[in-house]
Design an enzyme around this catalytic site. Structure first.
Site, PDB file in Angstrom:
ATOM      1  N   MET A 268       3.207  33.986  20.857  1.00 57.49           N
ATOM      2  CA  MET A 268       4.552  33.598  20.447  1.00 57.49           C
ATOM      3  C   MET A 268       5.492  33.702  21.630  1.00 57.49           C
ATOM      4  O   MET A 268       5.511  34.704  22.348  1.00 57.49           O
ATOM      5  CB  MET A 268       5.042  34.489  19.298  1.00 57.49           C
ATOM      6  CG  MET A 268       6.463  34.200  18.837  1.00 57.49           C
ATOM      7  SD  MET A 268       6.643  32.511  18.221  1.00 57.49           S
ATOM      8  CE  MET A 268       8.419  32.288  18.460  1.00 57.49           C
ATOM      9  N   GLU A 269       6.335  32.653  21.776  1.00 58.89           N
ATOM     10  CA  GLU A 269       7.156  32.476  22.963  1.00 58.89           C
ATOM     11  C   GLU A 269       8.478  33.208  22.924  1.00 58.89           C
ATOM     12  O   GLU A 269       9.496  32.686  23.422  1.00 58.89           O
ATOM     13  CB  GLU A 269       7.421  30.986  23.186  1.00 58.89           C
ATOM     14  CG  GLU A 269       8.297  30.301  22.130  1.00 58.89           C
ATOM     15  CD  GLU A 269       7.556  29.698  20.963  1.00 58.89           C
ATOM     16  OE1 GLU A 269       8.119  28.814  20.285  1.00 58.89           O
ATOM     17  OE2 GLU A 269       6.401  30.104  20.719  1.00 58.89           O
ATOM     18  N   HIS A 300       1.012  27.857  27.992  1.00 58.87           N
ATOM     19  CA  HIS A 300       1.751  27.263  26.869  1.00 58.87           C
ATOM     20  C   HIS A 300       3.001  28.079  26.565  1.00 58.87           C
ATOM     21  O   HIS A 300       4.109  27.541  26.435  1.00 58.87           O
ATOM     22  CB  HIS A 300       0.823  27.207  25.645  1.00 58.87           C
ATOM     23  CG  HIS A 300       1.455  26.660  24.406  1.00 58.87           C
ATOM     24  ND1 HIS A 300       1.114  25.445  23.867  1.00 58.87           N
ATOM     25  CD2 HIS A 300       2.373  27.179  23.562  1.00 58.87           C
ATOM     26  CE1 HIS A 300       1.819  25.225  22.770  1.00 58.87           C
ATOM     27  NE2 HIS A 300       2.585  26.281  22.561  1.00 58.87           N
ATOM     28  N   GLU A 301       2.841  29.391  26.452  1.00 60.23           N
ATOM     29  CA  GLU A 301       3.999  30.239  26.129  1.00 60.23           C
ATOM     30  C   GLU A 301       5.006  30.241  27.281  1.00 60.23           C
ATOM     31  O   GLU A 301       6.222  30.279  27.048  1.00 60.23           O
ATOM     32  CB  GLU A 301       3.543  31.660  25.813  1.00 60.23           C
ATOM     33  CG  GLU A 301       2.512  31.770  24.698  1.00 60.23           C
ATOM     34  CD  GLU A 301       2.861  30.975  23.458  1.00 60.23           C
ATOM     35  OE1 GLU A 301       4.048  30.930  23.061  1.00 60.23           O
ATOM     36  OE2 GLU A 301       1.948  30.381  22.867  1.00 60.23           O
ATOM     37  N   HIS A 304       7.158  27.260  27.121  1.00 60.09           N
ATOM     38  CA  HIS A 304       8.165  27.398  26.070  1.00 60.09           C
ATOM     39  C   HIS A 304       9.462  28.035  26.572  1.00 60.09           C
ATOM     40  O   HIS A 304      10.502  27.888  25.922  1.00 60.09           O
ATOM     41  CB  HIS A 304       7.618  28.271  24.936  1.00 60.09           C
ATOM     42  CG  HIS A 304       6.945  27.514  23.854  1.00 60.09           C
ATOM     43  ND1 HIS A 304       7.506  26.437  23.218  1.00 60.09           N
ATOM     44  CD2 HIS A 304       5.739  27.720  23.252  1.00 60.09           C
ATOM     45  CE1 HIS A 304       6.680  25.996  22.283  1.00 60.09           C
ATOM     46  NE2 HIS A 304       5.609  26.751  22.283  1.00 60.09           N
TER      47      HIS A 304
END
Length: 847
Positions: A268-269, A300-301, A304
């Site tokens: 989770m970012e 990916h995070e 973000h």
């Protein structure tokens, strides 16, 4: 509780009325094991003095509410997870003092006691709407604000949030308070609190815009598995790449990555405070695909921080602005900046396949979905948003060019920093940078659902060359959009050494139902014609008869891993679509997987092979194909080079396939050390895999309990729960069903382990009662388990291995009469689609 289901219209009304100046959040984590103290002060303005609105707070015991100094009675003001606020003034202060509950579902503030050493760990998870389980909020992404967290906790804990961690101040004996500096303007869902007896190490990234402090945290029992050097290397590679590519400094003061237990998702970012599931710190040997995926998650995070945290969608309709872009960006960065240079091949072999599958379900939806309320968001948070979205962005890059694409992004970050956007804002930035009209492209790709199929159509001249070659595009009648595609067309033929080499490549645009490829007229017909070579677009492709025969015979003769991945994908699509017999696909896998070099190909393709064996083969063929599969995997496992990913994967796959007495004796022999494969480490995770396979065959004896004594960790407990659920025993299934499906108190990851292990092939008799039990559970799961747990249960536990016309009819009858919540109906429709697809594939395999 309707009050938890915020609608888009309600959010728009509230956003027009309010501007949120600041939150001050006091959390006391010393009040007990079940609840914590939560006092929230919100300063906000109102454009219409005298108006009414509401704040959000879920599952709390509210002790005191004051609005602008006036006391409100919690008994009347707080109802249905909302606090009614009337008589607003131009400037307002709301104070709410409450007790909130720790969760064991991974939502809100999750509390975990490590069975390895009884240490306590807490972490928050707020996306989509769960900050309101921890403090009072205006819970929508476009009401950004500054947040000041003050946390009271045991003095020996680590406490981490978005802002840099301050020195704690003593409160009383053994207790301290951490007062964090105000954050930049953020949405509620990317704020965070992580607190507990975490182990911490710190590093620094020195980049073009200055220093970024880095923190890495994990449970004390996992310290030996924190491969700090590799994680730091990836983190620094990511920052160097993104700060250059986006031409915008990292927007937050520090960057902590916290590996937390029982995490629902991959990561989770949270701004500067990223949480990741601590399974990414493996205690046993894992194949390269595991580390490749972990790298993509880390990147990916990090992406973000720009896509989502710095610039945030106005409402969840534009969730793709976060997830699709972060997904594309992480694979782009992985290929350009890390050692995983073939990450787009791995994407094609694994992640992209999940998008294709989801997009062919009756529940498919556009990438830019119509999320009219939070319930819609919860069910549309799927692989269309992630995998299809990233694939479509890769197509957009091919359409406009990478340089213009990146130029548009850079301007977008500068124009909308710390603000909220809609997808038209990004589109305008990309149009200005590229000079191309993109509204039509966006309508085709972002606002419509379904996947196209591209098939070759040709005539041959007398000399065997193409007299004409065209690409025919088709679509499912329910989602009939024909799109513009930028594709490569590759011609592959055998060379003198027997290798399949590309002899011709054409890049072209495909539009409408039929597109001629005049450049290939006169080209000798190759042994393999591959549409979408280089994997530029998002579409299923078909192989002509000659190309399919070449693939089955010689797929491993292609040197390049990306075209192999495209052929693997094409043949799997044809199998799932009942255009290629499943028995032929199994033969293809067994003949070629031993030579596969792509990490994701090695790891993922045996899984599709097993699905073909157990679900898509004709019942009359299945016993013979199962024997072929079992024996073939045994050969692959024993012939694999010692110590390789191939060896580990084929041993795991063989254990899953083992049904014969000889195979099960081999599995038990490896577990007990009586069968030794050079280079194979029979470590803890592999031991649990072997035990679970024996359990599924009814040959486990006391091994589960014995192994749990050897491995009493939370991972061991989850593996043990999965092994028990796998047993072909009515009592074991009943208890697994109770824990995994009916008992809301079962911890989230334990429940996941149970329901994913429950529906085993070859257990038809003992699974038979659970079709009706599944439908009964679907009636109530959303209410009794909550949205996340219900999604996991209904998404995994259905016994699709029982696929039959009778099962399909029972699902159809339930759907015709049920009043279950729409999300539950979605999962049943997907189960029905799986059954119908299996029946069609079985008919194809029967000939």
């Amino acid at each position: 509780m309707p009050g938890t289901n915020l609608t888009r219209d309600e959010a728009a009304t509230r956003a027009a009325l309010l501007d949120v100046t600041a939150y001050t959040i006091d959390l006391d984590l010393t009040t007990g094991e079940k609840t914590f103290g939560s006092t929230t002060t919100i300063d906000f303005t109102c454009t219409e003095p005298g108006a009414e609105t509401f704040a959000d707070l879920v599952g709390a015991t509210v002790h005191e509410i004051t609005l602008n100094g006036d006391s409100l009675d919690p008994a009347t003001a707080y109802a249905d997870s909302r606090i009614t606020l009337t008589g607003l003034t131009a400037e307002n202060t709301l104070v709410v003092r409450a007790d909130c509950a720790y969760s064991h579902s991974g939502e809100g503030l999750h509390r975990f006691v490590d069975p390895a050493d009884q240490r306590v760990y807490c972490y928050s998870q707020f996306e989509v709407p769960d900050a309101r389980r921890v403090f009072t909020t205006f819970e929508q992404p476009d009401l950004k604000s500054e947040f000041t967290f003050r946390v009271t906790a045991p003095e020996d804990w680590a406490v981490v949030s978005v802002s840099p961690t301050p020195a704690p101040e003593p409160v009383r004996d053994g207790v301290a308070r951490w007062t964090f500096e105000p954050t930049p303007r953020l949405s509620t869902y990317v704020t965070a609190i992580v607190a507990g007896e975490y182990h911490a190490v710190h590093d620094t990234y020195e980049g073009k815009h200055g220093s970024i402090p880095l923190g890495h945290y994990c449970r004390q029992s996992l310290v030996e598995h924190l491969d700090r050097d590799e994680i730091v290397k990836l983190t620094k590679q990511g920052f160097e790449f993104f700060e250059e590519a986006f031409d915008y400094p990292y927007p937050f003061g520090k960057y902590d990555q916290l590996y937390v237990p029982e995490f629902n998702n991959g990561a989770m970012e949270n701004a500067g405070c990223v949480t990741l599931r601590d399974e990414y710190l493996p205690r046993s040997r894992q194949p390269r695909s595991f580390y490749e995926f972990r790298c993509s998650v880390i990147l990916h995070e990090m992406a973000h921080m720009w896509f989502g945290d710095l610039v945030t969608m106005k409402w969840w309709d534009d969730l793709w602005l976060n997830e699709s872009f972060a997904e594309w960006a992480c694979y782009h960065a992985e290929a350009e900046a890390t050692d995983f240079v073939e990450s787009w091949t791995g994407f094609a072999n694994a992640r992209k396949q999940t998008g294709y599958r989801q997009d062919q379900m009756p529940s498919t939806h556009p990438i830019a979905a119509d999320n009219h309320d939070l319930h819609a968001v919860e069910v549309n948070f799927d692989m269309i948003t992630y995998a299809k979205g990233a694939s479509v962005l890769k197509q957009l890059v091919a359409w406009v060019g990478l340089d213009d694409f990146m130029a548009g992004l850079r301007q977008y970050f500068k124009d909308f920093a710390y603000g909220n956007t809609e997808f038209t804002d990004l589109l305008a930035s990309l149009e200005r940078a590229s000079g191309r009209e993109l509204a039509g492209w966006a309508k085709e790709w972002l606002q419509t659902a379904g996947v196209n199929t591209l098939s070759p159509e040709f005539d041959l001249a007398d000399d065997g060359s193409y007299a004409r070659l065209a690409v025919r595009q088709s679509a499912h009648p329910d989602w009939p959009t024909l799109r513009r595609h930028r594709i490569g067309v590759g011609c592959y033929s055998y060379d003198d050494a027997g290798q399949l080499v590309r002899t011709r490549f054409v890049e072209t645009d495909v539009e409408g139902e039929l597109t001629e490829i005049p450049e290939l007229a006169g080209e000798p017909q190759p042994d393999l014609l591959l549409l979408n070579d280089d994997d530029l677009t998002y579409a299923k492709v078909r192989l002509d008869e000659r190309s399919l025969a070449t693939a089955v015979a010689s797929l491993s003769a292609i040197d390049d891993s990306l075209p192999r991945a495209l052929v693997w994908g094409a043949t799997w699509d044809m199998t799932r679509d009942a255009e290629m017999p499943a028995s032929d696909y199994v033969a293809l896998v067994l003949a070629n997987i031993g030579s596969e070099t792509d990490a994701w190909g090695v790891s993922r393709i045996p899984t599709t092979g097993a699905q073909a064996v157990n679900l898509y083969t004709a019942p009359e063929h299945r016993p013979a194909v199962r024997t072929q599969w079992e024996q073939g995997l045994r050969g692959l496992a024993e012939q694999a080079e010692p110590g390789t990913d191939q060896q580990l994967t084929f041993v795991r796959s063989y254990a899953l396939a083992a049904r014969s007495d000889d195979a099960l004796a081999w599995v038990a022999g490896v577990l007990d050390g009586e069968v030794v494969l050079e280079g194979l480490a029979v470590d803890q995770d592999l031991r649990w895999s072997l035990i679970t396979s024996l359990a599924a065959a009814g040959r486990v004896g006391s091994r589960i309990a014995d192994e749990l004594t050897r491995d009493p960790t939370i991972s061991g407990q989850e593996h043990a729960a999965a092994a028990r659920a796998a047993q072909p025993d009515a009592d074991a299934k009943q208890e697994a069903w109770r824990l995994g499906v009916l008992d809301a108190s079962t911890p989230n990851e334990t429940g996941r382990s149970i329901v994913t292990s429950f529906p085993r092939a070859g257990q038809d008799d003992v699974l038979a009662p659970y079709v009706d039990a599944y439908l009964e559970a679907a009636e109530h799961a959303w209410e009794t388990l909550g949205s996340h747990r219900a999604s996991v249960v209904l998404g995994y536990v259905f016994p699709v291995v029982l696929a039959s016309a009778d099962v399909a009819q029972r699902l159809e009858s339930w759907l015709a009469s049920t009043e279950a919540p729409a999300p539950a109906q979605r999962y049943v429709r997907e189960a029905l689609d799986d059954v119908q697809r299996a029946l069609a594939a079985q008919a194809c395999d029967a000939g």
